[in-house]
Design a protein around this motif. Structure first.
Motif, PDB file in Angstrom:
ATOM      1  N   GLU A   1       0.820  -1.213   0.000  1.00  0.00           N
ATOM      2  CA  GLU A   1       0.000   0.000   0.000  1.00  0.00           C
ATOM      3  C   GLU A   1       0.852   1.260   0.000  1.00  0.00           C
ATOM      4  O   GLU A   1       0.412   2.324   0.436  1.00  0.00           O
ATOM      5  CB  GLU A   1      -0.914   0.001   1.227  1.00  0.00           C
ATOM      6  N   GLY A   2       2.086   1.148  -0.475  1.00  0.00           N
ATOM      7  CA  GLY A   2       2.942   2.322  -0.544  1.00  0.00           C
ATOM      8  C   GLY A   2       3.882   2.481   0.624  1.00  0.00           C
ATOM      9  O   GLY A   2       4.851   3.229   0.561  1.00  0.00           O
ATOM     10  N   SER A   3       3.607   1.809   1.718  1.00  0.00           N
ATOM     11  CA  SER A   3       4.489   1.860   2.883  1.00  0.00           C
ATOM     12  C   SER A   3       5.480   0.713   2.786  1.00  0.00           C
ATOM     13  O   SER A   3       5.078  -0.448   2.613  1.00  0.00           O
ATOM     14  CB  SER A   3       3.674   1.743   4.169  1.00  0.00           C
ATOM     15  N   ASP A   4       6.774   1.006   2.869  1.00  0.00           N
ATOM     16  CA  ASP A   4       7.764  -0.071   2.766  1.00  0.00           C
ATOM     17  C   ASP A   4       9.034   0.281   3.530  1.00  0.00           C
ATOM     18  O   ASP A   4       9.258   1.430   3.921  1.00  0.00           O
ATOM     19  CB  ASP A   4       8.095  -0.383   1.300  1.00  0.00           C
ATOM     20  N   LEU A   5       9.851  -0.731   3.728  1.00  0.00           N
ATOM     21  CA  LEU A   5      11.155  -0.579   4.369  1.00  0.00           C
ATOM     22  C   LEU A   5      12.158  -1.356   3.525  1.00  0.00           C
ATOM     23  O   LEU A   5      11.986  -2.551   3.287  1.00  0.00           O
ATOM     24  CB  LEU A   5      11.134  -1.117   5.802  1.00  0.00           C
ATOM     25  N   VAL A   6      13.197  -0.661   3.057  1.00  0.00           N
ATOM     26  CA  VAL A   6      14.219  -1.285   2.219  1.00  0.00           C
ATOM     27  C   VAL A   6      15.347  -1.803   3.102  1.00  0.00           C
ATOM     28  O   VAL A   6      15.810  -1.103   4.020  1.00  0.00           O
ATOM     29  CB  VAL A   6      14.762  -0.289   1.173  1.00  0.00           C
ATOM     30  N   LEU A   7      15.803  -3.014   2.815  1.00  0.00           N
ATOM     31  CA  LEU A   7      16.845  -3.659   3.606  1.00  0.00           C
ATOM     32  C   LEU A   7      17.922  -4.223   2.683  1.00  0.00           C
ATOM     33  O   LEU A   7      17.642  -4.606   1.544  1.00  0.00           O
ATOM     34  CB  LEU A   7      16.264  -4.805   4.438  1.00  0.00           C
TER      35      LEU A   7
END
Length: 377
Positions: free
Chosen positions: A80-86
């Motif tokens: 939904e557009g919210s993310d965390l890149v790792l």
């Protein structure tokens, strides 16, 4: 039945051989994420690819598999557009604590050094962008405010230093790619190359790295081409530079005689280095004929020096193109003595000589010849 222990042993051995060994895991605790599906996605291609998913428990806990993943940037998202890149791979064991929205506002990322280092840099980048946006909004309300401009300049300089320190500290860490990419490549080309070379061993299968490497390779090739061009110009300027006497040329004519450049002393001469096999030369010949017809009665002459090696091809081209000026060649191709003397590296190549036998200009083409002749004649 006496074979049962052997059968069990074989089964255990097969299980051990096919289990794939230790696989990385991503353990998450997402506040207010209970019951929702969290996805792990690869983002290095043109569009995200879902790798794994987990339905979070009522308390927001879940686990994702990092099995068989090369070192790269991946993201967790609810879609939904919210993310965390790792920055992870199949050897990573990572624990993430974050709010459901936004995920990038994670409070904790624990795992290998390359994962934690990338997370810290991402958090610093988010903080920088938030501060920069705050200053820009204030500048819209108070345009031209020197204090705000100074604050913005100081913030940009601080972030620039952070990116440079981060990339320099460990060029082979995944965070180095993110950090160096935020620096102007024209100012930090050496660091870009250092990161490119170091990351080749760290994340060679990463789509991000592949694009980055292509960019740096292209800049490097442009650098090499520019240096070669500068070296060629330097070499040309050292060999018979404008204002110096034109080196003598004495070679065979099509009829088997000999002709020398010095025999044209007292006239303005274009030494035209060309060849029958050179298409740009043949295309330029009609324009040269026009200029020759216009200026030959005013003391202008052309000496064609051919880089041919076949006499028949040379004389046929002269006849086919109807070239009425003087022609010479030693039929030695690029080893033509005059071409070597005048440092000719490409053709057509024109050298303009004044009435006193001194070089006026080099690299003269047909379209600019008339203007130069108007000056000299």
């Amino acid at each position: 039945m006496e074979h049962q222990p052997l059968l069990w042993a074989c089964c255990l051995l097969m299980a051990a051989c096919t289990s794939g060994g230790d696989s990385g895991t991503l353990t998450v605790e997402i506040a207010d994420g209970g019951g929702r599906t969290l996805y792990l996605e690869s983002i290095s291609g043109r569009s995200p690819v879902r790798i794994d998913s987990t339905t979070l428990s009522a308390g927001g806990a879940g686990r994702l598999s990092l099995h068989a993943l090369p070192m790269d940037y991946y993201r967790i998202t609810f879609g939904e557009g919210s993310d965390l890149v790792l920055a992870v791979d199949s050897t990573s064991h990572v624990t993430v604590q974050a709010p459901a929205h936004p995920l990038h506002a994670a409070t904790s990322v624990q795992g290998p050094a390359h994962t934690e280092g990338f997370f810290r840099f991402q958090q610093a980048t988010i903080a920088f962008e938030e501060q920069r946006e705050r200053i820009r909004q204030a500048m819209q309300e108070r345009p031209g405010d020197p204090a705000l401009l100074a604050e913005l300049n100081a913030l940009n300089a601080e972030y620039h230093d952070l990116c440079k320190r981060t990339a320099t500290a460990d060029p082979g860490a995944p965070v180095a790619l993110s950090a160096v990419s935020r620096l102007p490549i024209e100012d930090d080309t050496a660091l870009y190359k250092q990161v490119r070379d170091a990351l080749h061993a760290t994340m060679p299968r990463s789509g991000f790295y592949t694009k980055f490497k292509s960019q740096v390779d292209r800049i490097e090739q442009q650098e090499i081409a520019r240096r070669l061009q500068e070296e060629e110009l330097r070499r040309l300027s050292m060999v018979a530079p404008p204002g110096s006497p034109a080196p003598e040329i004495k070679q065979a004519t099509p009829d088997g005689g000999q002709f020398a450049l010095s025999q044209l002393r007292g006239k303005v001469v274009l030494i035209d280095f060309w060849a029958s096999w050179c298409r740009p030369c043949r295309i330029e010949n009609p324009r040269l004929k026009e200029v020759y017809a216009q200026y030959k009665g005013r003391g202008f002459e052309i000496l064609g020096v051919s880089l041919d090696r076949d006499k028949g091809a040379w004389t046929t081209a002269i006849a086919d193109d109807g070239l009425p000026w003087k022609h010479v060649s030693d039929l030695r191709y690029w080893q033509n003595a005059a071409a070597l003397e005048y440092a000719v590296s490409s053709i057509p190549h024109g050298v303009l000589v004044d009435r006193e036998g001194k070089i006026v200009a080099k690299g003269v083409r047909a379209h600019e010849l008339a203007a130069k002749l108007d000056e000299l004649l």
